[in-house]
Every structure is written in C-alpha cells, then in structure tokens.
Design a protein around this motif. Structure first.
Motif, mmCIF file in Angstrom:
data_model
loop_
_atom_site.group_PDB
_atom_site.id
_atom_site.type_symbol
_atom_site.label_atom_id
_atom_site.label_comp_id
_atom_site.label_asym_id
_atom_site.label_seq_id
_atom_site.Cartn_x
_atom_site.Cartn_y
_atom_site.Cartn_z
ATOM 1 N N THR A 177 0.827 -1.208 0.000
ATOM 2 C CA THR A 177 0.000 0.000 0.000
ATOM 3 C C THR A 177 0.860 1.256 0.000
ATOM 4 N N ARG A 237 -6.569 5.761 -5.936
ATOM 5 C CA ARG A 237 -7.808 5.165 -5.422
ATOM 6 C C ARG A 237 -7.539 3.837 -4.713
ATOM 7 N N LEU A 238 -6.846 2.932 -5.360
ATOM 8 C CA LEU A 238 -6.547 1.645 -4.740
ATOM 9 C C LEU A 238 -5.660 1.835 -3.508
ATOM 10 N N TRP A 274 -5.506 4.420 -1.386
ATOM 11 C CA TRP A 274 -6.265 4.895 -0.219
ATOM 12 C C TRP A 274 -7.245 3.842 0.280
ATOM 13 N N LEU A 275 -7.815 3.050 -0.626
ATOM 14 C CA LEU A 275 -8.715 1.975 -0.191
ATOM 15 C C LEU A 275 -7.953 0.951 0.646
ATOM 16 N N ALA A 281 -7.016 2.299 4.081
ATOM 17 C CA ALA A 281 -8.124 2.211 5.043
ATOM 18 C C ALA A 281 -8.205 0.801 5.631
ATOM 19 N N GLY A 282 -7.987 -0.207 4.796
ATOM 20 C CA GLY A 282 -7.986 -1.587 5.289
ATOM 21 C C GLY A 282 -6.817 -1.888 6.201
ATOM 22 N N SER A 303 -6.955 8.280 5.281
ATOM 23 C CA SER A 303 -7.256 7.503 4.078
ATOM 24 C C SER A 303 -8.724 7.528 3.658
ATOM 25 N N VAL A 304 -9.641 7.484 4.597
ATOM 26 C CA VAL A 304 -11.057 7.416 4.226
ATOM 27 C C VAL A 304 -11.508 8.661 3.456
ATOM 28 N N PHE A 318 -9.869 8.631 0.003
ATOM 29 C CA PHE A 318 -10.460 7.628 -0.879
ATOM 30 C C PHE A 318 -11.779 8.148 -1.437
ATOM 31 N N SER A 334 -11.127 10.637 -4.043
ATOM 32 C CA SER A 334 -10.665 10.020 -5.293
ATOM 33 C C SER A 334 -11.836 9.482 -6.110
ATOM 34 N N LEU A 335 -12.893 9.056 -5.450
ATOM 35 C CA LEU A 335 -14.082 8.589 -6.165
ATOM 36 C C LEU A 335 -14.774 9.754 -6.876
#
Length: 137
Positions: free
Chosen positions: A60, A70-71, A73-74, A77-78, A124-125, A128, A131-132
């Motif tokens: 990450t 996008r990927l 930040w997703l 978050a995980g 991150s949230v 993300f 980014s959407l």
C-alpha cells in the motif's frame, strides 16, 4: 486561502507520503510485536494475519508513492481498520485459541499502534472518497 489550495499537486504528494509513512509504521509495529520479521505469533492464524498485514502495508505504501491513488487509499483504510478491529476483539472478548491479550487495553505498543492506525484511517477514508469524486485512479 482559496478553494484551489486543497488541490495543489504538492498537497496530494504530502498526503500520499504521510499515508505511506503511516503504512510503514503499521508494518514495523506489527513486526516488533510478533518478535521479528521471521517470527510467527501463536496461534498460527494470528501469525499469518500479522504477516499479511505487514505485506499489505508495504504494498500500500508503494502504491501511494507511485501514484495509484484510489486503490492506495482503499488499501490504506484496510491496513488501518483491520488491526483496529483485531485490537478490539483481542482485548475484549478474545479470539479463538487466543486469550492472552484480554483486558490488556493499555499495553504501550498497542496504544502506539492505535494512534498510528487511527491517524491512517482518518487520512485515508476522506481521500479515498475524494478520489471517487475526482475519478482519479
């Protein structure tokens, strides 16, 4: 300060670097907690989860640094949410075959981990979601 200041490329670069450093910090904290990079915690599934988290955090961080927004930040978050959930479950009700940490809410390394993961989640949230909206990849 103008509204455009938030979209300055340097601002996103700073956020990506901060996210990457926080991801690396999550990995380092968990390597220290498990007793080294080649060690595996017991029970086995906890040890595997630690290794998966450490690898995911490193990947990450690299994605964020190379601009896979996008990927990146997703996954960030995980990387933050997974260990936060693990901390709550392991200190609260416990996990299968793992009750060593029940009630150990104030363990120093655990508190540091919570702070780093909380900061990463708060960073991150929203990025993300942004980014959407911007259709950045």
């Amino acid at each position: 300060m103008s509204h455009q200041a938030a979209t300055v490329p340097g601002a996103t670069w700073v956020a990506r670097w901060a996210g990457a450093l926080l991801c690396f910090a999550v990995a380092v904290i968990h390597v220290v907690d498990q007793g080294g990079i080649t060690a595996t915690r017991d029970p086995y599934y906890i040890g595997v989860a630690f290794h998966v988290l450490e690898i995911a955090a490193a990947i990450t961080a690299v994605l964020l640094l190379i601009g896979v927004i996008r990927l990146g930040w997703l996954l960030a978050a995980g990387v933050a949410a997974g260990p936060l959930l693990g901390y709550i479950l392991s200190r609260g009700p416990g996990l299968p075959d793992f009750s060593d940490d029940i009630g150990r809410w104030t363990e120093p390394l655990g508190l540091i981990s919570l702070a780093v993961e909380g900061a990463l989640l708060l960073l991150s949230v929203p990025l993300f979601v942004l980014s959407l909206r911007r259709r950045t990849y």
